[in-house]
Write a protein that holds these residues in place. Sequence first.
Motif, mmCIF file in Angstrom:
data_model
loop_
_atom_site.group_PDB
_atom_site.id
_atom_site.type_symbol
_atom_site.label_atom_id
_atom_site.label_comp_id
_atom_site.label_asym_id
_atom_site.label_seq_id
_atom_site.Cartn_x
_atom_site.Cartn_y
_atom_site.Cartn_z
ATOM 1 N N UNK A 101 27.274 -26.358 -34.806
ATOM 2 C CA UNK A 101 27.186 -24.928 -35.066
ATOM 3 C C UNK A 101 25.736 -24.461 -35.051
ATOM 4 N N UNK A 102 25.509 -23.357 -34.356
ATOM 5 C CA UNK A 102 24.204 -22.711 -34.327
ATOM 6 C C UNK A 102 24.280 -21.487 -35.222
ATOM 7 N N UNK A 103 23.378 -21.394 -36.183
ATOM 8 C CA UNK A 103 23.361 -20.275 -37.121
ATOM 9 C C UNK A 103 22.135 -19.412 -36.836
ATOM 10 N N UNK A 104 22.365 -18.149 -36.497
ATOM 11 C CA UNK A 104 21.276 -17.211 -36.214
ATOM 12 C C UNK A 104 21.241 -16.172 -37.322
ATOM 13 N N UNK A 105 20.209 -16.191 -38.121
ATOM 14 C CA UNK A 105 20.032 -15.243 -39.221
ATOM 15 C C UNK A 105 19.012 -14.192 -38.788
ATOM 16 N N UNK A 106 19.532 -13.041 -38.374
ATOM 17 C CA UNK A 106 18.705 -12.015 -37.759
ATOM 18 C C UNK A 106 19.079 -11.909 -36.292
ATOM 19 N N UNK A 107 20.389 -11.874 -36.037
ATOM 20 C CA UNK A 107 20.901 -12.008 -34.670
ATOM 21 C C UNK A 107 20.594 -10.820 -33.775
ATOM 22 N N UNK A 108 20.190 -9.684 -34.348
ATOM 23 C CA UNK A 108 19.845 -8.540 -33.504
ATOM 24 C C UNK A 108 18.361 -8.508 -33.147
ATOM 25 N N UNK A 109 17.597 -9.460 -33.667
ATOM 26 C CA UNK A 109 16.182 -9.529 -33.306
ATOM 27 C C UNK A 109 16.046 -10.022 -31.869
ATOM 28 N N UNK A 110 14.967 -9.626 -31.212
ATOM 29 C CA UNK A 110 14.763 -10.035 -29.823
ATOM 30 C C UNK A 110 14.691 -11.554 -29.690
ATOM 31 N N UNK A 111 13.919 -12.182 -30.571
ATOM 32 C CA UNK A 111 13.746 -13.635 -30.506
ATOM 33 C C UNK A 111 15.050 -14.342 -30.853
#
Length: 235
Positions: free
Chosen positions: A2-12
């Motif tokens: 699982x990949x967890x992206x915290x701040x998924x609307x950020x460009x990076x």
Amino acid sequence: MTVLILGATSDIGGEIAKILCPGRTVVMCARRPDAIPALPEAKEVHVIPFEASDLTSHRLIVNEAAQFGPITHAVVCFGILGSQERALSDEAHAAEIATIDYTAQVSMLTVLADVLRQQSESSTIYAFSSIAGWRARKANYVYGSTKAGLDAFCQGLMDELHGSRVSLVLARPGFVIGSMTEGMKPAPMSVTPRVVAEAVVKQQRSGTIWIPGRLRLLAWVMKLVPRPVWRHMPR
């Protein structure tokens, strides 16, 4: 995995998600779930509303993400630039910048380190400092101070995690051309979100990386500039 992206609307965050998503389950967390980009190449995509300033929700969100499978990649890429001019007289705004860009980061990184150490799978946490934190400038010292504090915290956490199955990659990018800096004049050695994403994902073990690499030399020079000159430096 699982990949967890915290701040998924950020460009990076969006660019890292695109690189890591093929064949993996991805959990995208953001304040505005409706603005999260699609990831058609991912095995599965789960969306969780996320308000970084709600510190009590951090462990709940990480535990929820872990239910979809062991978290092998956790990207902590939320944050705000804020307005230095406004922060000069608006203490609530100065505190907001400090809360989102430092306090909330410390909270989330602490939760991630604790949860991921208990997994049987190896994992990597990605955190983001900035050249702005290397030496605070009058033009953006509130934001810069949060990056300086976060950088120091991550250096200590990196040492704490040494010998465990959890790696911590700390990125120190220069000026990033993207939605956060829209309308601002790019600084020397500016980079795009894609360049930052590719650099951090390439890093296979704990460590601190300058993006681009030659930014390290500029950082060394910055430390040598006399304060009477430095106080007139632009953003």
